[in-house]
Write a protein that holds these residues in place. Structure first.
Motif, PDB file in Angstrom:
ATOM      1  N   LEU A  35      13.178  -1.368   0.836  1.00  0.00           N
ATOM      2  CA  LEU A  35      12.117  -1.973   0.030  1.00  0.00           C
ATOM      3  C   LEU A  35      10.744  -1.647   0.605  1.00  0.00           C
ATOM      4  O   LEU A  35       9.803  -1.361  -0.137  1.00  0.00           O
ATOM      5  CB  LEU A  35      12.308  -3.492  -0.038  1.00  0.00           C
ATOM      6  N   GLY A  36      10.630  -1.663   1.918  1.00  0.00           N
ATOM      7  CA  GLY A  36       9.363  -1.323   2.560  1.00  0.00           C
ATOM      8  C   GLY A  36       8.970   0.126   2.369  1.00  0.00           C
ATOM      9  O   GLY A  36       7.786   0.468   2.403  1.00  0.00           O
ATOM     10  N   CYS A  37       9.938   0.997   2.161  1.00  0.00           N
ATOM     11  CA  CYS A  37       9.641   2.410   1.907  1.00  0.00           C
ATOM     12  C   CYS A  37       9.325   2.667   0.441  1.00  0.00           C
ATOM     13  O   CYS A  37       8.481   3.510   0.120  1.00  0.00           O
ATOM     14  CB  CYS A  37      10.821   3.281   2.329  1.00  0.00           C
ATOM     15  N   VAL A  38       9.987   1.965  -0.464  1.00  0.00           N
ATOM     16  CA  VAL A  38       9.828   2.218  -1.893  1.00  0.00           C
ATOM     17  C   VAL A  38       8.598   1.516  -2.469  1.00  0.00           C
ATOM     18  O   VAL A  38       7.928   2.067  -3.342  1.00  0.00           O
ATOM     19  CB  VAL A  38      11.107   1.790  -2.646  1.00  0.00           C
ATOM     20  N   ALA A  39       8.281   0.339  -2.004  1.00  0.00           N
ATOM     21  CA  ALA A  39       7.167  -0.441  -2.568  1.00  0.00           C
ATOM     22  C   ALA A  39       5.826   0.291  -2.486  1.00  0.00           C
ATOM     23  O   ALA A  39       5.106   0.337  -3.493  1.00  0.00           O
ATOM     24  CB  ALA A  39       7.083  -1.795  -1.897  1.00  0.00           C
ATOM     25  N   PRO A  40       5.434   0.889  -1.349  1.00  0.00           N
ATOM     26  CA  PRO A  40       4.160   1.614  -1.335  1.00  0.00           C
ATOM     27  C   PRO A  40       4.158   2.820  -2.280  1.00  0.00           C
ATOM     28  O   PRO A  40       3.134   3.111  -2.902  1.00  0.00           O
ATOM     29  CB  PRO A  40       4.006   2.077   0.113  1.00  0.00           C
ATOM     30  N   LEU A  41       5.283   3.494  -2.406  1.00  0.00           N
ATOM     31  CA  LEU A  41       5.348   4.629  -3.325  1.00  0.00           C
ATOM     32  C   LEU A  41       5.198   4.170  -4.769  1.00  0.00           C
ATOM     33  O   LEU A  41       4.522   4.816  -5.570  1.00  0.00           O
ATOM     34  CB  LEU A  41       6.671   5.374  -3.145  1.00  0.00           C
ATOM     35  N   TYR A  42       5.807   3.046  -5.108  1.00  0.00           N
ATOM     36  CA  TYR A  42       5.690   2.498  -6.453  1.00  0.00           C
ATOM     37  C   TYR A  42       4.249   2.076  -6.744  1.00  0.00           C
ATOM     38  O   TYR A  42       3.714   2.367  -7.807  1.00  0.00           O
ATOM     39  CB  TYR A  42       6.643   1.313  -6.608  1.00  0.00           C
ATOM     40  N   ARG A  43       3.628   1.395  -5.786  1.00  0.00           N
ATOM     41  CA  ARG A  43       2.243   0.957  -5.983  1.00  0.00           C
ATOM     42  C   ARG A  43       1.289   2.139  -6.090  1.00  0.00           C
ATOM     43  O   ARG A  43       0.337   2.108  -6.854  1.00  0.00           O
ATOM     44  CB  ARG A  43       1.818   0.024  -4.855  1.00  0.00           C
ATOM     45  N   ARG A  44       1.548   3.194  -5.315  1.00  0.00           N
ATOM     46  CA  ARG A  44       0.716   4.391  -5.391  1.00  0.00           C
ATOM     47  C   ARG A  44       0.856   5.044  -6.764  1.00  0.00           C
ATOM     48  O   ARG A  44      -0.118   5.524  -7.339  1.00  0.00           O
ATOM     49  CB  ARG A  44       1.117   5.372  -4.302  1.00  0.00           C
ATOM     50  N   GLY A  45       2.065   5.033  -7.312  1.00  0.00           N
ATOM     51  CA  GLY A  45       2.292   5.583  -8.648  1.00  0.00           C
ATOM     52  C   GLY A  45       1.600   4.768  -9.725  1.00  0.00           C
ATOM     53  O   GLY A  45       1.049   5.315 -10.671  1.00  0.00           O
ATOM     54  N   LEU A  46       1.613   3.449  -9.586  1.00  0.00           N
ATOM     55  CA  LEU A  46       0.910   2.591 -10.544  1.00  0.00           C
ATOM     56  C   LEU A  46      -0.586   2.854 -10.502  1.00  0.00           C
ATOM     57  O   LEU A  46      -1.242   2.912 -11.536  1.00  0.00           O
ATOM     58  CB  LEU A  46       1.175   1.122 -10.244  1.00  0.00           C
ATOM     59  N   ALA A  47      -1.135   3.015  -9.324  1.00  0.00           N
ATOM     60  CA  ALA A  47      -2.568   3.254  -9.195  1.00  0.00           C
ATOM     61  C   ALA A  47      -2.948   4.588  -9.812  1.00  0.00           C
ATOM     62  O   ALA A  47      -4.005   4.715 -10.446  1.00  0.00           O
ATOM     63  CB  ALA A  47      -2.980   3.214  -7.726  1.00  0.00           C
ATOM     64  N   ALA A  48      -2.101   5.601  -9.663  1.00  0.00           N
ATOM     65  CA  ALA A  48      -2.396   6.914 -10.241  1.00  0.00           C
ATOM     66  C   ALA A  48      -2.347   6.854 -11.762  1.00  0.00           C
ATOM     67  O   ALA A  48      -3.183   7.456 -12.438  1.00  0.00           O
ATOM     68  CB  ALA A  48      -1.404   7.945  -9.719  1.00  0.00           C
ATOM     69  N   ARG A  49      -1.383   6.133 -12.315  1.00  0.00           N
ATOM     70  CA  ARG A  49      -1.297   6.017 -13.770  1.00  0.00           C
ATOM     71  C   ARG A  49      -2.417   5.158 -14.326  1.00  0.00           C
ATOM     72  O   ARG A  49      -2.924   5.396 -15.406  1.00  0.00           O
ATOM     73  CB  ARG A  49       0.051   5.429 -14.165  1.00  0.00           C
ATOM     74  N   ARG A  50      -2.830   4.134 -13.606  1.00  0.00           N
ATOM     75  CA  ARG A  50      -3.874   3.237 -14.062  1.00  0.00           C
ATOM     76  C   ARG A  50      -5.237   3.920 -14.029  1.00  0.00           C
ATOM     77  O   ARG A  50      -6.119   3.594 -14.805  1.00  0.00           O
ATOM     78  CB  ARG A  50      -3.901   1.991 -13.185  1.00  0.00           C
TER      79      ARG A  50
END
Length: 72
Positions: A35-50
């Motif tokens: 979870l600690g590895c996936v959460a930052p990648l997910y948040r980074r993807g959300l920021a790029a799409r936003r």
């Protein structure tokens, strides 16, 4: 059942209890590490799409439909 088969002062009892704790903690460590590895990648993807949507929502488009040029 297995834990009650040892006497109270037997060193095997300590080893058995330690192994049970280790086996109970291991899945949680694996889960929270993943979870600690996936959460930052997910948040980074959300920021790029936003990033592409925000200027449009903030009124950054002109009447021609093109975004306004913003210089820093």
């Amino acid at each position: 059942m297995c834990g009650s088969s040892f006497s109270e002062n037997d060193p095997t009892t300590q080893a058995f209890n330690s192994s049970v704790v280790f086996l109970m903690i291991t899945p949680y460590v694996i889960f929270f590490t993943a979870l600690g590895c996936v959460a930052p990648l997910y948040r980074r993807g959300l920021a790029a799409r936003r990033g592409n949507i925000v200027p449009f929502l903030a009124g950054g488009c002109t009447a021609s439909g093109r975004p306004k040029e913003v210089t820093p």
